[in-house]
Design a protein around this motif. Structure first.
Motif, PDB file in Angstrom:
ATOM      1  N   GLN A  49       0.677  -1.387   0.025  1.00 52.64           N
ATOM      2  CA  GLN A  49       0.021  -0.051  -0.027  1.00 52.64           C
ATOM      3  C   GLN A  49       0.924   1.199   0.174  1.00 52.64           C
ATOM      4  O   GLN A  49       0.538   2.279  -0.786  1.00 52.64           O
ATOM      5  CB  GLN A  49      -0.766   0.202   0.956  1.00 52.64           C
ATOM      6  N   LEU A  50       1.933   1.105   0.712  1.00 57.21           N
ATOM      7  CA  LEU A  50       2.848   2.447   1.003  1.00 57.21           C
ATOM      8  C   LEU A  50       3.690   2.499  -0.688  1.00 57.21           C
ATOM      9  O   LEU A  50       3.621   3.795  -0.990  1.00 57.21           O
ATOM     10  CB  LEU A  50       3.897   2.242   1.845  1.00 57.21           C
ATOM     11  N   GLU A  52       2.367   1.569  -3.468  1.00 53.26           N
ATOM     12  CA  GLU A  52       1.394   2.179  -4.228  1.00 53.26           C
ATOM     13  C   GLU A  52       1.155   3.708  -4.259  1.00 53.26           C
ATOM     14  O   GLU A  52       0.937   4.512  -5.117  1.00 53.26           O
ATOM     15  CB  GLU A  52      -0.302   1.424  -4.150  1.00 53.26           C
ATOM     16  N   GLU A  53       1.046   4.227  -2.978  1.00 49.53           N
ATOM     17  CA  GLU A  53       0.714   5.515  -2.425  1.00 49.53           C
ATOM     18  C   GLU A  53       2.024   6.551  -2.902  1.00 49.53           C
ATOM     19  O   GLU A  53       1.560   7.682  -3.314  1.00 49.53           O
ATOM     20  CB  GLU A  53       0.342   5.646  -1.193  1.00 49.53           C
TER      21      GLU A  53
END
Length: 148
Positions: A49-50, A52-53
């Motif tokens: 998730q990190l 991706e962001e």
């Protein structure tokens, strides 16, 4: 990582066998394995998730440089002082290389003027130190109301 060495792990395993007993030990071991798998899955999910962001720049970050355990105040101060020393040495080398070259044509070099050789310029002299004044016997010491 956790700070448990081999002997401590063996001691904890023996205590677990004694407390839990051989009947319940396989059940708790499977629960522990499930917990470890779940924590690893959550950690990898957070990492993805990190990524991706933030984007692909996250792979370029040197995480070892950001590790707080590497910050030793003594080393940081030593490096800062050495940097200042190196800057001063470079400045001195730069001044010495900026000195005028002697004439090439074989003429006699000009003698330095007695004023410039005897007295350094005002910028290179340290500031004058005011001599200490002693109090006379019985004279009270000066008192500063704003300082207390």
């Amino acid at each position: 990582m956790v700070g448990i060495n081999g002997y401590e792990f063996i001691l904890l395993a023996i205590i677990a066998v004694v407390i839990l007993g051989p009947e319940r030990l396989p059940e708790y071991a499977s629960q522990l394995a499930r917990l470890v798998r779940e924590v690893r899955r959550m950690a990898s999910g957070a990492r993805e998730q990190l990524r991706e962001e933030v984007g692909p720049e996250i792979d370029e970050v040197d995480w070892r440089k950001l590790d707080p355990r590497q910050y030793d105040p003594r080393r940081i101060i030593k490096e800062a002082l050495l940097d200042d020393f190196e800057d001063a040495a470079k400045a001195v080398k730069g001044q010495s290389s900026a000195a005028p070259a002697p004439p090439v044509s074989g003429a006699q070099p000009a003698a330095p003027s007695p004023v410039s050789a005897a007295a350094p310029s005002a910028e290179s002299r340290p500031p004058a130190v005011k001599p200490l004044e002693r109090l006379a016997a019985g004279e009270p010491a000066p008192f500063d109301i704003e300082a207390t």
